[in-house]
Design a protein around this motif. Sequence first.
Motif, PDB file in Angstrom:
ATOM      1  N   UNK A 169       0.826  -1.191   0.000  1.00 23.60           N
ATOM      2  CA  UNK A 169       0.000   0.000   0.000  1.00 23.60           C
ATOM      3  C   UNK A 169       0.861   1.241   0.000  1.00 23.60           C
ATOM      4  N   UNK A 170       0.241   2.307  -0.392  1.00 27.68           N
ATOM      5  CA  UNK A 170       0.859   3.621  -0.317  1.00 27.68           C
ATOM      6  C   UNK A 170       0.536   4.205   1.052  1.00 27.68           C
ATOM      7  N   UNK A 171       1.393   5.085   1.524  1.00 28.25           N
ATOM      8  CA  UNK A 171       1.123   5.769   2.798  1.00 28.25           C
ATOM      9  C   UNK A 171      -0.212   6.511   2.722  1.00 28.25           C
ATOM     10  N   UNK A 185       3.611   6.490  -3.866  1.00 27.46           N
ATOM     11  CA  UNK A 185       2.910   6.391  -5.150  1.00 27.46           C
ATOM     12  C   UNK A 185       3.832   5.898  -6.259  1.00 27.46           C
ATOM     13  N   UNK A 186       5.105   6.253  -6.164  1.00 24.79           N
ATOM     14  CA  UNK A 186       6.049   5.851  -7.209  1.00 24.79           C
ATOM     15  C   UNK A 186       6.879   4.610  -6.860  1.00 24.79           C
ATOM     16  N   UNK A 213      -1.224  10.892  -7.240  1.00 28.46           N
ATOM     17  CA  UNK A 213      -1.004  11.552  -5.947  1.00 28.46           C
ATOM     18  C   UNK A 213      -2.260  11.554  -5.079  1.00 28.46           C
ATOM     19  N   UNK A 214      -3.421  11.271  -5.667  1.00 24.84           N
ATOM     20  CA  UNK A 214      -4.658  11.254  -4.864  1.00 24.84           C
ATOM     21  C   UNK A 214      -5.132   9.827  -4.550  1.00 24.84           C
ATOM     22  N   UNK A 215      -4.358   8.817  -4.932  1.00 23.24           N
ATOM     23  CA  UNK A 215      -4.721   7.424  -4.646  1.00 23.24           C
ATOM     24  C   UNK A 215      -4.144   7.005  -3.294  1.00 23.24           C
ATOM     25  N   UNK A 253      -9.545  -2.338  -1.476  1.00 25.77           N
ATOM     26  CA  UNK A 253      -9.597  -0.940  -1.025  1.00 25.77           C
ATOM     27  C   UNK A 253      -9.807  -0.959   0.492  1.00 25.77           C
ATOM     28  N   UNK A 254      -9.359   0.081   1.141  1.00 26.18           N
ATOM     29  CA  UNK A 254      -9.608   0.197   2.579  1.00 26.18           C
ATOM     30  C   UNK A 254      -9.856   1.663   2.923  1.00 26.18           C
TER      31      UNK A 254
END
Length: 194
Positions: free
Chosen positions: A57-59, A147-148, A168-170, A191-192
């Motif tokens: 996951x992304x932060x 994200x990257x 950047x918004x995910x 998704x969470x």
Amino acid sequence: MVKPVFSFSNMRPMLQFLILLLNVLFLSACSQKIADPVPLRVTPAPAPQKSTTIYLLRHAEKANSSADPDLSAAGQERAIALRDSLSKLPVNAIYSTPYKRTRQTVAPLAAAKNIQEQEYDANNLTALTTKILKDNLSQTVVIVGHANTVLETMEAFKAKRPIAALTESDYNYLFKLTLAENKDPQVEVKRYGN
């Protein structure tokens, strides 16, 4: 008068002898031990295949655009949602980059599981994959990145990207990567949080 060679009176002793012989053979067959049946060959069920499960996951949402920001209020809520989403899973290890936003994203989960998160270098994903496959084989691992780096981490485990890119918004993607021996890596998109 000539006596015939064959007559019913001559057959009676022979018939009695045949009946006696059949009875002896029958009783003999009945008294013999019945051979053990051929043992049934049972093919054992294959051992359950062990797999390593990785949640990528992304932060969560950051407070600002500085170099090393804390999580925003929404990010803190998302960190709690991550903890709640994974609370019933047997998480064995948590990996985070050395930034506040990644560490704070997994902090509630690490506290709930009583696990110390481990730092990794997102610029050296080969080292990360090697470490996880050595130290956490057949376990459940959580990796938080950026994200990257999230999809690149997935590719470092030889899995295919389920989406082209993270923007950047995910913030709510939770990718479940399953690594099983002799099988291609499997990716599920979850998704969470809100």
